[in-house]
Enzyme design. Structure first.
Site, mmCIF file in Angstrom:
data_model
loop_
_atom_site.group_PDB
_atom_site.id
_atom_site.type_symbol
_atom_site.label_atom_id
_atom_site.label_comp_id
_atom_site.label_asym_id
_atom_site.label_seq_id
_atom_site.Cartn_x
_atom_site.Cartn_y
_atom_site.Cartn_z
ATOM 1 C CG HIS A 1 3.311 3.868 8.609
ATOM 2 N ND1 HIS A 1 3.316 4.732 7.530
ATOM 3 C CD2 HIS A 1 2.991 2.639 8.097
ATOM 4 C CE1 HIS A 1 3.010 4.052 6.418
ATOM 5 N NE2 HIS A 1 2.824 2.779 6.739
ATOM 6 N NE ARG B 1 -1.561 -2.220 2.824
ATOM 7 C CZ ARG B 1 -1.697 -3.498 2.450
ATOM 8 N NH1 ARG B 1 -2.781 -3.881 1.830
ATOM 9 N NH2 ARG B 1 -0.765 -4.387 2.713
ATOM 10 C CB THR B 2 3.313 2.606 2.365
ATOM 11 O OG1 THR B 2 2.539 2.041 3.411
ATOM 12 C CG2 THR B 2 3.763 3.993 2.765
ATOM 13 N NE ARG C 1 7.017 0.823 4.851
ATOM 14 C CZ ARG C 1 5.817 0.237 4.827
ATOM 15 N NH1 ARG C 1 5.703 -1.032 4.469
ATOM 16 N NH2 ARG C 1 4.736 0.915 5.154
ATOM 17 C CE LYS D 1 27.007 -2.324 -5.063
ATOM 18 N NZ LYS D 1 27.285 -1.335 -6.113
HETATM 19 N N1 ASP Z 1 1.596 -1.956 6.804
HETATM 20 C C1 ASP Z 1 1.721 -1.446 8.140
HETATM 21 C C2 ASP Z 1 3.158 -1.056 8.409
HETATM 22 O O1 ASP Z 1 3.977 -1.129 7.504
HETATM 23 C C3 ASP Z 1 1.191 -2.414 9.147
HETATM 24 C C4 ASP Z 1 1.799 -3.792 9.112
HETATM 25 O O2 ASP Z 1 2.722 -4.057 8.327
HETATM 26 O O3 ASP Z 1 1.331 -4.616 9.902
HETATM 27 O O4 ASP Z 1 3.461 -0.662 9.501
HETATM 28 N N1 CP Z 2 -0.398 0.047 5.633
HETATM 29 C C1 CP Z 2 0.823 -0.227 5.125
HETATM 30 O O1 CP Z 2 1.826 0.428 5.461
HETATM 31 O O2 CP Z 2 0.841 -1.218 4.203
HETATM 32 P P1 CP Z 2 2.132 -1.751 3.434
HETATM 33 O O3 CP Z 2 3.060 -2.286 4.491
HETATM 34 O O4 CP Z 2 1.653 -2.771 2.487
HETATM 35 O O5 CP Z 2 2.776 -0.570 2.768
#
Ligand code: ASP
Ligand code: CP
Length: 362
Positions: free
Chosen positions: A129, A51-52, A101, A80
């Site tokens: 987040h 998603r993110t 991320r 590396k």
């Molecule tokens: N997608 C969210 C996160 O990246 C929640 C999860 O991974 O459980 O923090």
């Molecule tokens: N909600 C969320 O962060 O989803 P992803 O980890 O899939 O990005």
């Protein structure tokens, strides 16, 4: 340079205005279709994401911009041993905005201190987040019509669940919200999140019993047990499956309670719950794209009107000492000096991960 590393980097007024613009984008998408023409977003995802990453990319594309990016540590020079600082200094030569991320807490803050373009924290270890919280706040506002006076149940992995930490930081700023923290003892909220409740004067209770809490809630925010952050596999095995929302237990919830989850879900919510009108987790995904569009527009605007302002929410800081959180970025980043701030209760905390340091450790 304006970046968003913590939800506290945005004032309540700014969050409200981001929501207004997100709703306007939803209604009049064509108005915004060329807003980012000629701009590039770099998505640097050193941890998995569906998603993110895709919602940031979709947001940028729908604003008329383009995207480039890295997925996973293995495909980039991070493997590396390249530092976060060097990575973002490099990416600043190729892109106009970064979404990052990383598995280490505070990595996004390091990125924002070294990039010459805006940085969005797309998740730093088990810490924060903030853009998920923007998606969550927009969802709550659209579904409940208010952000105040709500009883919010946060359930599952409250220790390592970064979405929960940011949500608490976001929703304790609105009047009259109350939290019920539902988790096994081993995964209860970290000290720095408990501190947020106390500092905000927000009522909260801690329990491991979902069934008892359910009838009291206006919002149930379910989370996944963060397998990848739990050091002992046997602990994960003993806790997985502890909570599962089903059609049967949902019958004991208020008729207008909403069910939220940042996703991915593993088995915390039965698939059958998806048909219940109270299920809002896929709406969160859509709202996440809209509010990220709004945020990207804001960060580009701020670059023009305000290139220098330091928006750090943590106040004065000092260098020295050592952070004892072994997931803190200070332990892997080349020549990164530890830095601390003093909170309103006089507690010294790491600026990167918010961990409390003891007086002896200073
Ligand atoms: N997608 C969210 C996160 O990246 C929640 C999860 O991974 O459980 O923090
Ligand atoms: N909600 C969320 O962060 O989803 P992803 O980890 O899939 O990005």
């Amino acid at each position: 340079m304006r970046s968003v590393i913590d939800i506290l980097d945005l004032s309540i007024e700014e969050i409200n205005s981001l929501m207004d613009i997100a709703i306007d984008i939803d209604t009049h998408p064509s108005k915004y279709a060329k807003s980012c023409e000629g701009k590039k977003m770099a998505t640097l995802f050193f941890e998995p994401s569906t998603r993110t990453r895709l919602s940031h990319e979709a947001a940028m594309l729908e604003l008329g911009g383009t995207v480039l990016g890295l997925t996973g540590t293995e495909s980039s020079s991070a493997i590396k041993g390249e530092s976060v600082a060097d990575t973002v200094k490099t990416v600043s030569c190729y892109a106009d905005i970064i979404a990052i991320r990383h598995s280490f807490e505070g990595a996004a803050l390091v990125a924002s201190k070294n990039a010459s373009i805006p940085v969005i924290n797309a998740g730093d270890g088990g810490h924060n987040h903030p853009t998920q919280t923007l998606a969550d706040i927009l969802t709550i506002y659209r579904e409940k019509g208010t952000l105040s006076g709500l009883t919010i149940g946060i359930c599952g992995d409250l220790k390592y669940g970064r979405t929960v930490h940011s949500l608490v930081n976001g929703m304790t700023r609105y009047e009259g919200n109350r939290f019920i923290c539902i988790s096994p003892e081993e995964l209860t909220i970290p000290e720095y999140t408990e501190h947020i409740f106390k500092e905000a004067g927000t009522e909260f209770e801690i329990t491991d019993n979902l069934e008892e809490a359910l009838p009291k809630l206006d919002i149930l925010y379910m989370t996944r047990i963060q397998k990848e952050r739990i050091e002992k596999p046997e602990l994960f095995e003993s806790l997985k499956g502890k909570y599962s929302l089903t059609v049967d237990n949902l019958a004991h919830a208020k008729p207008d309670m909403i069910v939220m989850h940042p996703l991915p879900r593993v088995n915390e919510i039965s698939v059958k719950v998806d048909d219940d009108p109270r299920a809002c987790y896929f709406k969160q995904c859509m709202n996440g794209k809209l509010i990220r569009m709004s945020l990207i527009l804001k960060l580009f605007d701020e670059m023009i009107i305000n290139t220098q302002k330091d928006f750090s929410p943590k106040g004065a800081t000092y260098f020295g000492g050592y952070c004892h959180n072994n997931k803190c970025i200070t332990h892997i980043e080349q020549e990164l000096e530890s830095q601390f701030y003093i909170d309103n209760d006089g507690v010294n905390r790491c600026i990167y991960c918010d961990y409390e340091i003891s007086k002896e450790a200073k």
